[in-house]
Motif scaffolding. Structure first.
Motif, PDB file in Angstrom:
ATOM      1  N   LEU A   4      62.130  13.682  44.005  1.00 47.77           N
ATOM      2  CA  LEU A   4      61.031  13.034  44.727  1.00 47.77           C
ATOM      3  C   LEU A   4      59.946  12.575  43.754  1.00 47.77           C
ATOM      4  O   LEU A   4      59.429  11.458  43.875  1.00 47.77           O
ATOM      5  N   THR A   5      59.634  13.386  42.769  1.00 45.48           N
ATOM      6  CA  THR A   5      58.642  13.020  41.761  1.00 45.48           C
ATOM      7  C   THR A   5      59.103  11.821  40.937  1.00 45.48           C
ATOM      8  O   THR A   5      58.336  10.888  40.696  1.00 45.48           O
ATOM      9  N   ILE A   6      60.363  11.853  40.520  1.00 44.61           N
ATOM     10  CA  ILE A   6      60.902  10.744  39.740  1.00 44.61           C
ATOM     11  C   ILE A   6      60.829   9.451  40.542  1.00 44.61           C
ATOM     12  O   ILE A   6      60.383   8.410  40.040  1.00 44.61           O
ATOM     13  N   MET A   7      61.261   9.478  41.790  1.00 36.73           N
ATOM     14  CA  MET A   7      61.254   8.270  42.622  1.00 36.73           C
ATOM     15  C   MET A   7      59.827   7.796  42.905  1.00 36.73           C
ATOM     16  O   MET A   7      59.571   6.588  42.948  1.00 36.73           O
ATOM     17  N   ALA A   8      58.893   8.706  43.099  1.00 35.34           N
ATOM     18  CA  ALA A   8      57.504   8.310  43.343  1.00 35.34           C
ATOM     19  C   ALA A   8      56.929   7.585  42.125  1.00 35.34           C
ATOM     20  O   ALA A   8      56.286   6.541  42.265  1.00 35.34           O
ATOM     21  N   ALA A  13      55.540   2.272  39.613  1.00 32.06           N
ATOM     22  CA  ALA A  13      55.733   1.282  38.550  1.00 32.06           C
ATOM     23  C   ALA A  13      56.440   0.039  39.080  1.00 32.06           C
ATOM     24  O   ALA A  13      56.188  -1.067  38.620  1.00 32.06           O
ATOM     25  N   PHE A  14      57.321   0.208  40.065  1.00 30.21           N
ATOM     26  CA  PHE A  14      58.168  -0.884  40.523  1.00 30.21           C
ATOM     27  C   PHE A  14      57.419  -1.931  41.338  1.00 30.21           C
ATOM     28  O   PHE A  14      57.682  -3.134  41.185  1.00 30.21           O
ATOM     29  N   VAL A  15      56.501  -1.526  42.169  1.00 32.86           N
ATOM     30  CA  VAL A  15      55.807  -2.488  43.034  1.00 32.86           C
ATOM     31  C   VAL A  15      55.069  -3.548  42.208  1.00 32.86           C
ATOM     32  O   VAL A  15      55.280  -4.743  42.413  1.00 32.86           O
ATOM     33  N   PRO A  16      54.212  -3.170  41.255  1.00 33.30           N
ATOM     34  CA  PRO A  16      53.584  -4.225  40.453  1.00 33.30           C
ATOM     35  C   PRO A  16      54.584  -5.001  39.601  1.00 33.30           C
ATOM     36  O   PRO A  16      54.427  -6.204  39.388  1.00 33.30           O
ATOM     37  N   LEU A  17      55.626  -4.325  39.141  1.00 35.47           N
ATOM     38  CA  LEU A  17      56.641  -4.970  38.331  1.00 35.47           C
ATOM     39  C   LEU A  17      57.359  -6.071  39.116  1.00 35.47           C
ATOM     40  O   LEU A  17      57.517  -7.187  38.624  1.00 35.47           O
ATOM     41  N   LEU A  40      64.970   2.288  33.716  1.00 32.41           N
ATOM     42  CA  LEU A  40      63.963   3.356  33.659  1.00 32.41           C
ATOM     43  C   LEU A  40      64.458   4.614  34.353  1.00 32.41           C
ATOM     44  O   LEU A  40      64.244   5.725  33.872  1.00 32.41           O
ATOM     45  N   TYR A  41      65.118   4.435  35.487  1.00 29.33           N
ATOM     46  CA  TYR A  41      65.625   5.593  36.227  1.00 29.33           C
ATOM     47  C   TYR A  41      66.661   6.358  35.404  1.00 29.33           C
ATOM     48  O   TYR A  41      66.630   7.584  35.363  1.00 29.33           O
ATOM     49  N   VAL A  42      67.561   5.641  34.739  1.00 32.36           N
ATOM     50  CA  VAL A  42      68.580   6.324  33.940  1.00 32.36           C
ATOM     51  C   VAL A  42      67.920   7.125  32.822  1.00 32.36           C
ATOM     52  O   VAL A  42      68.229   8.305  32.626  1.00 32.36           O
ATOM     53  N   THR A  46      67.167  11.041  33.521  1.00 32.47           N
ATOM     54  CA  THR A  46      67.987  11.890  32.653  1.00 32.47           C
ATOM     55  C   THR A  46      67.110  12.816  31.835  1.00 32.47           C
ATOM     56  O   THR A  46      67.383  14.017  31.745  1.00 32.47           O
ATOM     57  N   TRP A  47      66.053  12.268  31.261  1.00 36.28           N
ATOM     58  CA  TRP A  47      65.166  13.089  30.432  1.00 36.28           C
ATOM     59  C   TRP A  47      64.549  14.226  31.248  1.00 36.28           C
ATOM     60  O   TRP A  47      64.583  15.389  30.830  1.00 36.28           O
ATOM     61  N   LEU A  48      63.999  13.903  32.424  1.00 31.66           N
ATOM     62  CA  LEU A  48      63.351  14.935  33.234  1.00 31.66           C
ATOM     63  C   LEU A  48      64.353  15.942  33.792  1.00 31.66           C
ATOM     64  O   LEU A  48      64.113  17.154  33.750  1.00 31.66           O
ATOM     65  N   MET A  49      65.461  15.436  34.322  1.00 26.62           N
ATOM     66  CA  MET A  49      66.447  16.336  34.917  1.00 26.62           C
ATOM     67  C   MET A  49      67.016  17.294  33.884  1.00 26.62           C
ATOM     68  O   MET A  49      67.155  18.489  34.136  1.00 26.62           O
ATOM     69  N   HIS A  50      67.303  16.783  32.707  1.00 29.69           N
ATOM     70  CA  HIS A  50      67.911  17.621  31.691  1.00 29.69           C
ATOM     71  C   HIS A  50      66.886  18.403  30.882  1.00 29.69           C
ATOM     72  O   HIS A  50      67.252  19.265  30.095  1.00 29.69           O
TER      73      HIS A  50
END
Length: 132
Positions: A4-8, A13-17, A40-42, A46-50
Motif C-alpha cells: 500500500l505504501t509503495i503504490m501510494a 508521482a504518477f499523477v503529475p507525471l 519505478l515500481y520494479v 524490489t528495493w523496499l520489499m527485499h
C-alpha cells in the motif's frame, strides 16, 4: 502495509507525471508515463520489499528472473525487427516468424531460470492430476 505504501508513493508521482507527458506528447506521452511508472515500481518495489521482507534475495531475483528474460526478449525483438525490415515477405509470414521468435525467447527464458522451470513443471503436473 508495504504494498500500500509503495503504490501510494507511485500514485503521488504518477499523477503529475502523466499530466505532464500527456499534455506535452499526447497519447505517446501517456504511454511513456505508464512505462516510467512500471520501471519505478520494479526498482522501488524490489528495493523496499527485499530490504524489509525478503533480505538478500532482491539482486539475484532482479538479475536472474527479470533481467535475463528481459534481455532475451529485447534480442528476439531486435532480430525480428531486422528480419522484417530486410525481407519482402507477406504479412502472414512475418507474423509466423514473430511468433516463432517469441516462442524461442520464452523457451530460452525457461531454460535459464530454475524457479520458472519448477513453476511450469508444478503447473503442468497439477493439470495432469486434475484430469486423472
Amino acid at each position: 502495509r508495504l504494498p500500500l505504501t509503495i503504490m501510494a508513493v507511485l500514485m503521488i508521482a504518477f499523477v503529475p507525471l502523466i499530466i505532464f507527458f500527456a499534455l506535452t506528447y499526447g497519447a505517446l506521452g501517456g504511454a511513456i508515463a505508464w512505462l516510467v511508472l512500471h520501471v519505478l515500481y520494479v526498482f522501488l518495489g524490489t528495493w523496499l520489499m527485499h530490504r524489509y521482507l525478503l533480505r538478500g534475495v532482491g539482486g539475484r531475483w532482479l538479475f536472474q528472473d527479470i533481467g535475463v528474460p528481459f534481455v532475451l526478449s529485447i534480442l528476439a525483438g531486435a532480430i525480428g525487427h531486422y528480419i522484417i525490415q530486410r525481407s519482402g515477405s507477406p504479412a502472414y509470414m512475418q507474423l509466423i516468424g514473430g511468433c516463432m521468435l517469441a516462442l524461442a525467447a520464452s523457451a530460452l527464458s525457461l531454460s535459464v531460470s530454475p524457479q520458472l522451470r519448477a513453476a511450469v513443471r508444478n503447473g503442468l503436473g497439477r493439470g495432469n492430476r486434475a484430469r486423472a
